[in-house]
Design an enzyme around this catalytic site. Structure first.
Site, PDB file in Angstrom:
ATOM      1  N   MET D   1       0.791  -1.217   0.000  1.00  0.00           N
ATOM      2  CA  MET D   1       0.000   0.000   0.000  1.00  0.00           C
ATOM      3  C   MET D   1       0.844   1.299   0.000  1.00  0.00           C
ATOM      4  O   MET D   1       0.646   2.212   0.787  1.00  0.00           O
ATOM      5  CB  MET D   1      -0.969  -0.004   1.157  1.00  0.00           C
ATOM      6  CG  MET D   1      -0.333   0.198   2.545  1.00  0.00           C
ATOM      7  SD  MET D   1       1.270  -0.538   2.804  1.00  0.00           S
ATOM      8  CE  MET D   1       0.737  -2.260   2.820  1.00  0.00           C
ATOM      9  N   PRO D   2       1.882   1.301  -0.833  1.00  0.00           N
ATOM     10  CA  PRO D   2       2.634   2.549  -0.955  1.00  0.00           C
ATOM     11  C   PRO D   2       1.720   3.673  -1.424  1.00  0.00           C
ATOM     12  O   PRO D   2       0.678   3.417  -2.044  1.00  0.00           O
ATOM     13  CB  PRO D   2       3.653   2.215  -2.057  1.00  0.00           C
ATOM     14  CG  PRO D   2       3.703   0.754  -2.139  1.00  0.00           C
ATOM     15  CD  PRO D   2       2.370   0.268  -1.691  1.00  0.00           C
ATOM     16  N   TYR D   3       2.099   4.883  -1.084  1.00  0.00           N
ATOM     17  CA  TYR D   3       1.323   6.039  -1.538  1.00  0.00           C
ATOM     18  C   TYR D   3       2.262   7.018  -2.231  1.00  0.00           C
ATOM     19  O   TYR D   3       3.262   7.438  -1.659  1.00  0.00           O
ATOM     20  CB  TYR D   3       0.634   6.710  -0.354  1.00  0.00           C
ATOM     21  CG  TYR D   3      -0.008   8.016  -0.744  1.00  0.00           C
ATOM     22  CD1 TYR D   3       0.456   9.228  -0.273  1.00  0.00           C
ATOM     23  CD2 TYR D   3      -1.073   8.018  -1.653  1.00  0.00           C
ATOM     24  CE1 TYR D   3      -0.127  10.425  -0.679  1.00  0.00           C
ATOM     25  CE2 TYR D   3      -1.661   9.200  -2.074  1.00  0.00           C
ATOM     26  CZ  TYR D   3      -1.179  10.399  -1.579  1.00  0.00           C
ATOM     27  OH  TYR D   3      -1.746  11.576  -1.998  1.00  0.00           O
ATOM     28  N   VAL D  43      -1.405   3.318  -4.143  1.00  0.00           N
ATOM     29  CA  VAL D  43      -2.245   4.490  -4.420  1.00  0.00           C
ATOM     30  C   VAL D  43      -1.376   5.602  -4.999  1.00  0.00           C
ATOM     31  O   VAL D  43      -0.285   5.859  -4.492  1.00  0.00           O
ATOM     32  CB  VAL D  43      -2.937   4.993  -3.128  1.00  0.00           C
ATOM     33  CG1 VAL D  43      -3.742   6.267  -3.413  1.00  0.00           C
ATOM     34  CG2 VAL D  43      -3.838   3.915  -2.533  1.00  0.00           C
TER      35      VAL D  43
END
Lengths: 69, 69, 69, 69, 69, 69
Positions: D1-3, D43
């Site tokens: 879930m890197p942003y 994301v």
């Protein structure tokens, strides 16, 4: 003086005023309840981002919505 | 290459071009004066946020403004 | 309730307390002077980022510093 | 879930849908290739900022563009 | 895939794991309840910032705390 | 002068220097290739966030990792 920033997609014309009010109130109360933070100096900002500008899984949300995702 | 992000409410039609210029110049000079940072690579962005999307004390700024706050 | 976020590289052990105080005071006064914003609700945060985690021109600042840049 | 958040100036009417798609896909693949991150929860948001609101070297990009910079 | 970022001061050794869990759960439920957002793709990050690096009213929080504020 | 911010969880002791270099180079090249942006003024920052401070689906990543997610 906690600072909460909420980014969501802009869909169906964007959030209603009431929804924004509920997010601001909810985030402020969460900081107050959880960390006993002072409501008076808690800042909340809401950013509504176009679905072409918002990606998940390498795709624009616009495209995912076409597939009902 | 410092990066400064300024978030303010969008009111009375938003900031004038001159006000934005003054903020950019001022923030850049602050980094130069205080930390001797290179102006040429200092980035400043200004985000003007709708008063419905900006909360303080659990309320939208729109509502606070109605009470003169 | 403007919100200013300042990102700078963490070098030579990081900023001194006085430098941070000067940045916070300077950014707050800039918003007050330029936009007549209320000092009491102006929030400033300073993020010091490791030079390996900060890039300019496709390179880590650590590497640029080795060349005196 | 890197942003991943990408801020660019809004010029010539803004980015095309295809350019945004390419940025989202490219950033997601970069995280996958480099860190073996799960595409499905990566994301990416793209913020297009007016050239009056974007500063470099103490100046608005609008002014720099007038000098061909 | 809403994204919520929470910035708070780092005090008394920082937040406990339970407090962080409560903030993450609370922010995710707030987006779910208010906007019917999908929990599974809601991302929350918490940044704990040193009180020397956090300013309100032109002052470092460290100094305000000395006066019991 | 695009600005790219990458937030990832800090795991297994954090990213290696080479991984960070690859992310910075990759993000800069993506902006250059896609939008013809000037490498020299493209800023990239990488934030590594503790898995207790990073949430997905209402849970801390620390907990998800215990279940192999």
């Amino acid at each position: 003086m906690p600072y909460v920033n909420i980014k969501v997609t802009k869909e169906h014309g964007g959030l209603t005023k009431e929804e924004k009010a509920e997010l601001i109130e909810g985030a402020t109360s969460l900081l107050e309840k959880t960390l006993n933070k002072n409501r008076a100096s808690t800042v909340v900002t809401i950013e509504e981002i176009d679905t072409d500008n918002y990606g998940l899984g390498g795709e624009q949300i616009t495209e995912r919505r076409k597939r009902g995702q």
